[in-house]
Design a protein around this motif. Structure first.
Motif, PDB file in Angstrom:
ATOM      1  N   ARG A  94      32.926 -14.043  -5.679  1.00 18.35           N
ATOM      2  CA  ARG A  94      32.602 -15.357  -4.278  1.00 18.35           C
ATOM      3  C   ARG A  94      31.574 -15.146  -3.874  1.00 18.35           C
ATOM      4  NH1 ARG A  94      36.700 -16.772  -7.888  1.00 18.35           N
ATOM      5  NH2 ARG A  94      38.113 -17.779  -7.103  1.00 18.35           N
ATOM      6  N   ALA A 141      30.932 -15.408   0.415  1.00 17.56           N
ATOM      7  CA  ALA A 141      32.426 -15.561   1.015  1.00 17.56           C
ATOM      8  C   ALA A 141      31.823 -13.533   2.366  1.00 17.56           C
ATOM      9  CB  ALA A 141      33.130 -14.763   0.684  1.00 17.56           C
ATOM     10  N   ARG A 145      37.221 -19.178   4.327  1.00 21.37           N
ATOM     11  CA  ARG A 145      35.892 -19.394   3.945  1.00 21.37           C
ATOM     12  C   ARG A 145      36.632 -21.248   2.869  1.00 21.37           C
ATOM     13  NH1 ARG A 145      38.041 -15.225   4.351  1.00 21.37           N
ATOM     14  NH2 ARG A 145      39.792 -15.551   3.818  1.00 21.37           N
ATOM     15  N   ASP A 146      35.061 -21.719   2.943  1.00 24.55           N
ATOM     16  CA  ASP A 146      35.054 -22.779   2.198  1.00 24.55           C
ATOM     17  C   ASP A 146      35.577 -24.124   2.942  1.00 24.55           C
ATOM     18  OD1 ASP A 146      34.795 -24.437   0.054  1.00 24.55           O
ATOM     19  OD2 ASP A 146      36.773 -24.986  -0.821  1.00 24.55           O
ATOM     20  N   THR A 150      35.239 -27.977  -0.490  1.00 29.06           N
ATOM     21  CA  THR A 150      34.158 -27.922  -1.825  1.00 29.06           C
ATOM     22  C   THR A 150      34.276 -27.049  -3.561  1.00 29.06           C
ATOM     23  OG1 THR A 150      32.723 -26.286  -1.010  1.00 29.06           O
ATOM     24  CG2 THR A 150      32.192 -29.060   0.028  1.00 29.06           C
ATOM     25  N   ALA A 151      34.832 -25.695  -3.222  1.00 29.26           N
ATOM     26  CA  ALA A 151      35.422 -25.093  -4.079  1.00 29.26           C
ATOM     27  C   ALA A 151      35.939 -25.941  -5.291  1.00 29.26           C
ATOM     28  CB  ALA A 151      36.091 -23.917  -3.507  1.00 29.26           C
ATOM     29  N   LEU A 182      38.746 -25.143  -7.086  1.00 28.66           N
ATOM     30  CA  LEU A 182      39.199 -23.412  -7.845  1.00 28.66           C
ATOM     31  C   LEU A 182      40.163 -24.221  -8.794  1.00 28.66           C
ATOM     32  CD1 LEU A 182      38.358 -20.630  -5.447  1.00 28.66           C
ATOM     33  CD2 LEU A 182      37.113 -21.661  -7.133  1.00 28.66           C
ATOM     34  N   PRO A 211      43.340 -20.223  -7.453  1.00 31.33           N
ATOM     35  CA  PRO A 211      42.452 -19.801  -5.601  1.00 31.33           C
ATOM     36  C   PRO A 211      43.643 -18.470  -5.842  1.00 31.33           C
ATOM     37  CG  PRO A 211      44.531 -21.404  -5.851  1.00 31.33           C
ATOM     38  CD  PRO A 211      43.569 -21.661  -7.088  1.00 31.33           C
ATOM     39  N   ASP A 253      41.336 -17.627  -1.082  1.00 29.41           N
ATOM     40  CA  ASP A 253      40.964 -19.305  -0.714  1.00 29.41           C
ATOM     41  C   ASP A 253      41.635 -19.945  -0.707  1.00 29.41           C
ATOM     42  OD1 ASP A 253      38.035 -17.762  -2.928  1.00 29.41           O
ATOM     43  OD2 ASP A 253      39.772 -18.085  -3.901  1.00 29.41           O
TER      44      ASP A 253
END
Length: 374
Positions: free
Chosen positions: A214, A217, A223-224, A228-229, A231, A234, A238
């Motif tokens: 990632r 990061a 994070r994020d 928007t990720a 995943l 995850p 995440d």
């Protein structure tokens, strides 16, 4: 009958070399005696005289030669078997064992490749041995070179290795080697190994591998922040949505990026979103923006930061109704020196409202406040 009762099949059609070979092969068992081994040798020789393409006979003769330590003759026989077909399991396994005995790592892996290409079901037998052997750096390096060619069993083995709980460190080394050569590791395998390392207490190694997959990061903040990720698999570093039969939680794509949505029926509450943090000791600020939240004060959702080792709460920030302050929420969290790993969790509290509780979190930022910030 050649598969279920090879001896009977041979007695019925005694002139068929393939049936004689099947009969001979059936005699090779773990508890075989010298007399039975000799019988298998005689039958195999007869089978080859009747049908020179009887692969089972050549392989069986090779195994008999191995048993009496006639390695040179065994290699000639098994090379002949390989020439006829690369689908004989006995031949493949012996070729691997012979290469290992000679210390020829490259040849052993080449036979692994051939065996797994021609008979994928052999993975049940070969993967555990290969995973154990790959702890050796020399073997692991050679395995990376073999997998760099992207054989059909690449993803299957990668997923298998990622799921093994013993020695995840060597698996990370394998994955890093593959990624350095441009081989894509499936997201599910990356997540599996990150979580294994984290759960085993190898926090720093888990983060190093996470940061490698990632890019960008940052360890000292959530994070994020705008979801928007999106995943498919995850990791615990995440955002992970927490669903059960009653509470719904999901991250959805929006025109501006993404948003987290949750809903629960009346009188039902619980955790709906979380992310593991590695914050050093200090004071942090949690801030964000919500929409669609309209509840009594006792039913408002809230964020909590807990110590992952013992569940101790380090701080709590309530998310007010979205009509208040334009949906903005903020509050401090204090990380103590004896809590190196934390979990940031959003809780939806039980509501007495007929429609239950629901809302969206559009943005959440957890970071150390700038000097002088209030």
């Amino acid at each position: 009958m050649s598969r279920s009762r090879p001896q009977a099949a041979d007695s019925i059609v005694s002139y068929d070399g393939r049936l004689i070979a099947a009969h001979a092969a059936s005699l090779i068992t773990p508890g075989i005696t010298a007399i039975t081994r000799k019988e298998a040798e005689v039958l195999s020789s007869a089978a080859l005289r009747r049908d020179p393409t009887a692969i089972l006979a050549a392989a069986t003769l090779g195994v008999v030669a191995v048993a009496r330590s006639d390695t040179a003759y065994a290699r000639r026989l098994l090379a002949y078997s390989q020439m006829l077909s690369r689908r004989n399991t006995t031949t493949q396994l012996w070729s691997i064992e012979d290469a290992v005995g000679r210390g020829d790592i490259g040849s052993a892996l080449r036979w692994y490749d051939i065996a797994l290409r021609t008979k994928p079901q052999m993975s049940d037998l070969l993967y555990p041995v290969l995973k154990q052997a790959s702890r050796d750096p020399l073997i692991r390096e050679a395995l990376v070179r073999r997998l760099e060619g992207k054989p059909p069993w690449l993803n299957s083995y990668v997923r298998y290795a990622a799921a093994q709980k013993d020695d995840p460190q060597s698996t990370v080394a394998l994955f890093m080697g593959l990624q350095a050569r441009g081989v894509t590791i499936p997201g599910s395998a990356q997540t599996s190994i990150i979580n294994l390392l984290l759960d085993a207490g190898n926090t720093d190694q888990a983060w190093r591998y996470y940061a490698a997959v990632r890019p960008g990061a940052i360890r000292t903040r959530a994070r994020d922040p705008q979801f928007t990720a999106l995943l498919e698999a995850p990791s615990q570093f995440d955002w992970i949505t927490l669903n059960d039969n009653s509470i719904g939680a999901s991250i959805e794509r929006t025109r501006d990026g993404g948003t987290f949505e949750f809903s629960a029926p009346a009188s039902i509450g619980g955790p709906v979103l979380q992310q593991v943090q590695l914050l050093p000791p200090g004071t942090y600020r949690l801030a964000g923006h919500s929409s669609g939240i309209a509840q009594d004060a006792r039913a408002l959702p809230y964020w909590t930061l807990t110590c992952r080792s013992d569940g101790r709460e380090l701080g709590r920030v309530v998310v007010p109704n979205s009509a208040q302050a334009g949906g903005v929420f903020a509050g401090p969290l204090q990380v103590s020196s004896n809590c190196p790993v934390q979990t940031l969790t959003l809780f939806a509290q039980a509501s007495d409202a007929i429609g239950g509780t629901s809302g969206q979190i559009n943005r959440v930022v957890l970071s150390a406040p700038t000097q002088g910030a209030r």
